[in-house]
Design a protein around this motif. Structure first.
Motif, PDB file in Angstrom:
ATOM      1  N   PRO A 108       0.804  -1.223   0.000  1.00 57.91           N
ATOM      2  CA  PRO A 108       0.000   0.000   0.000  1.00 57.91           C
ATOM      3  C   PRO A 108       0.834   1.269   0.000  1.00 57.91           C
ATOM      4  CG  PRO A 108      -0.075  -1.072   2.141  1.00 57.91           C
ATOM      5  CD  PRO A 108       0.591  -2.028   1.211  1.00 57.91           C
ATOM      6  N   THR A 109       2.116   1.157   0.261  1.00 57.88           N
ATOM      7  CA  THR A 109       2.990   2.329   0.227  1.00 57.88           C
ATOM      8  C   THR A 109       3.337   2.747  -1.193  1.00 57.88           C
ATOM      9  OG1 THR A 109       4.814   0.776   0.583  1.00 57.88           O
ATOM     10  CG2 THR A 109       4.034   2.001   2.498  1.00 57.88           C
ATOM     11  N   ASP A 110       3.144   1.857  -2.170  1.00 55.19           N
ATOM     12  CA  ASP A 110       3.378   2.220  -3.562  1.00 55.19           C
ATOM     13  C   ASP A 110       2.301   3.205  -4.029  1.00 55.19           C
ATOM     14  OD1 ASP A 110       5.515   0.536  -3.606  1.00 55.19           O
ATOM     15  OD2 ASP A 110       4.722  -0.843  -5.112  1.00 55.19           O
ATOM     16  N   GLU A 111       2.617   3.964  -5.058  1.00 55.16           N
ATOM     17  CA  GLU A 111       1.639   4.906  -5.579  1.00 55.16           C
ATOM     18  C   GLU A 111       0.428   4.150  -6.118  1.00 55.16           C
ATOM     19  OE1 GLU A 111       1.294   8.586  -8.802  1.00 55.16           O
ATOM     20  OE2 GLU A 111       3.205   7.560  -8.479  1.00 55.16           O
ATOM     21  N   ALA A 112      -0.753   4.597  -5.732  1.00 55.27           N
ATOM     22  CA  ALA A 112      -1.981   3.941  -6.161  1.00 55.27           C
ATOM     23  C   ALA A 112      -2.210   4.153  -7.652  1.00 55.27           C
ATOM     24  CB  ALA A 112      -3.164   4.485  -5.364  1.00 55.27           C
ATOM     25  N   VAL A 113      -2.760   3.140  -8.282  1.00 54.63           N
ATOM     26  CA  VAL A 113      -3.078   3.215  -9.714  1.00 54.63           C
ATOM     27  C   VAL A 113      -4.582   3.026  -9.888  1.00 54.63           C
ATOM     28  CG1 VAL A 113      -0.803   2.348 -10.380  1.00 54.63           C
ATOM     29  CG2 VAL A 113      -2.686   0.733 -10.047  1.00 54.63           C
ATOM     30  N   PRO A 114      -5.150   3.377 -11.044  1.00 52.66           N
ATOM     31  CA  PRO A 114      -6.587   3.173 -11.267  1.00 52.66           C
ATOM     32  C   PRO A 114      -6.994   1.723 -11.047  1.00 52.66           C
ATOM     33  CG  PRO A 114      -5.676   4.589 -12.970  1.00 52.66           C
ATOM     34  CD  PRO A 114      -4.502   4.073 -12.173  1.00 52.66           C
ATOM     35  N   TRP A 115      -8.240   1.566 -10.652  1.00 52.42           N
ATOM     36  CA  TRP A 115      -8.781   0.253 -10.284  1.00 52.42           C
ATOM     37  C   TRP A 115      -8.526  -0.799 -11.336  1.00 52.42           C
ATOM     38  CZ3 TRP A 115     -12.881  -2.640 -12.400  1.00 52.42           C
ATOM     39  CH2 TRP A 115     -13.406  -3.648 -11.580  1.00 52.42           C
ATOM     40  N   ILE A 116      -8.852  -0.515 -12.592  1.00 52.10           N
ATOM     41  CA  ILE A 116      -8.712  -1.537 -13.622  1.00 52.10           C
ATOM     42  C   ILE A 116      -7.250  -1.896 -13.860  1.00 52.10           C
ATOM     43  CG2 ILE A 116      -8.647   0.059 -15.582  1.00 52.10           C
ATOM     44  CD1 ILE A 116     -10.489  -3.367 -15.390  1.00 52.10           C
ATOM     45  N   GLU A 117      -6.358  -0.939 -13.668  1.00 56.13           N
ATOM     46  CA  GLU A 117      -4.924  -1.224 -13.803  1.00 56.13           C
ATOM     47  C   GLU A 117      -4.442  -2.089 -12.636  1.00 56.13           C
ATOM     48  OE1 GLU A 117      -0.671   1.225 -13.992  1.00 56.13           O
ATOM     49  OE2 GLU A 117      -2.550   2.251 -14.503  1.00 56.13           O
ATOM     50  N   ALA A 118      -4.978  -1.825 -11.462  1.00 56.03           N
ATOM     51  CA  ALA A 118      -4.575  -2.592 -10.281  1.00 56.03           C
ATOM     52  C   ALA A 118      -4.967  -4.058 -10.395  1.00 56.03           C
ATOM     53  CB  ALA A 118      -5.194  -1.978  -9.028  1.00 56.03           C
ATOM     54  N   ILE A 119      -6.129  -4.333 -10.988  1.00 56.10           N
ATOM     55  CA  ILE A 119      -6.592  -5.723 -11.064  1.00 56.10           C
ATOM     56  C   ILE A 119      -6.220  -6.411 -12.379  1.00 56.10           C
ATOM     57  CG2 ILE A 119      -8.490  -5.173  -9.507  1.00 56.10           C
ATOM     58  CD1 ILE A 119     -10.404  -5.384 -11.878  1.00 56.10           C
ATOM     59  N   GLY A 120      -5.709  -5.655 -13.329  1.00 57.77           N
ATOM     60  CA  GLY A 120      -5.292  -6.231 -14.607  1.00 57.77           C
ATOM     61  C   GLY A 120      -6.397  -6.219 -15.629  1.00 57.77           C
ATOM     62  N   ASP A 121      -7.487  -6.889 -15.326  1.00 53.58           N
ATOM     63  CA  ASP A 121      -8.705  -6.878 -16.129  1.00 53.58           C
ATOM     64  C   ASP A 121      -9.814  -7.478 -15.283  1.00 53.58           C
ATOM     65  OD1 ASP A 121      -8.464  -9.688 -16.235  1.00 53.58           O
ATOM     66  OD2 ASP A 121      -7.517  -9.646 -18.208  1.00 53.58           O
TER      67      ASP A 121
END
Length: 234
Positions: free
Chosen positions: A92-105
């Protein structure tokens, strides 16, 4: 809708019994949960249908990738809540990315089988069955899973689902700050904060451009829970 009867194999999938029903590890004879009500609640346009809403094929893929991490809230022998999770090596310390990018697809392609953090992808309870403890029970199931699997912890970025009520009075950052400090209550973010999650990484209160939904200003709050039983060398 409820059929009033439980499958004969239901006992093998019970994660928790609670006053309102059961929390089940998603069983093969019951797939997912219709979360189309989120379209209205989040302000998702009809053009965006499917963005954030999973199909039956997606739910089957989730179970194939990570069966232990898919939970349903069950009352009267029917699904009224769901929690979709995946494992990740991104802390969680990494920069957050958009939801769809975080889950891949939508199939959770970004799931890492030996990832040491549990990421809550979706937590939803049907409006008619809220305030009965189902969401809290789903969160408890996630905490138990993180402990059993010896993960470092859990994090999520719950959307600011109550922001639309205050959007004409303040910007989303001010709203998030008031929620975190307890001056306002947000239906989803406050739920996590009351259940042992903390907003502690960095000084930004919101994760912007996280999920394309008008009523939440596309924003959420990163919250996390650390597993104090985590063993580094196990």
């Amino acid at each position: 809708m409820p059929n009033g009867e439980y499958h004969s194999d239901v006992d093998n999938y019970i994660v928790e019994k609670w006053e309102g029903g059961l929390i089940l590890e998603s069983p093969p004879w019951r797939v997912g949960h219709d979360v189309s009500y989120l379209n209205t609640e989040l302000g998702i346009s009809t053009d965006s249908r499917g963005r954030g809403l999973f199909s039956e094929a997606d739910y089957l893929a989730h179970r194939e990738r990570f069966s232990e991490g898919q939970f349903i809230g069950d009352r009267r022998a029917a699904n009224f809540g769901i929690c979709v999770t995946m494992r990740t090596s991104q802390p969680p310390t990494d920069e957050a990315v958009p939801w769809i990018e975080a889950i891949g697809d939508n199939s959770l392609a970004a799931h890492v089988p030996d990832g040491d953090w549990l990421y809550i992808v979706l937590l939803a309870v049907h409006p008619s069955y809220r305030r009965h403890g189902m969401a809290s029970a789903l969160i408890r199931a996630c905490r138990s899973l993180a402990v059993v699997k010896n993960m470092r912890g859990i994090y999520a970025i719950p959307l600011l689902t109550g922001y639309h009520r205050f959007s004409e009075k303040m910007d989303v950052e001010e709203y998030a700050r008031k929620v975190i400090w307890g001056d306002l209550t947000d239906p989803l973010v406050s739920l996590f904060l009351k259940r042992g999650f903390f907003q502690k990484y960095g000084f930004r209160y919101t994760v912007t451009d996280y999920f394309a939904a008008d009523r939440v200003a596309s924003s959420g709050v990163l919250v996390s829970w650390e597993n104090r039983r985590f063993e580094q060398d196990s």
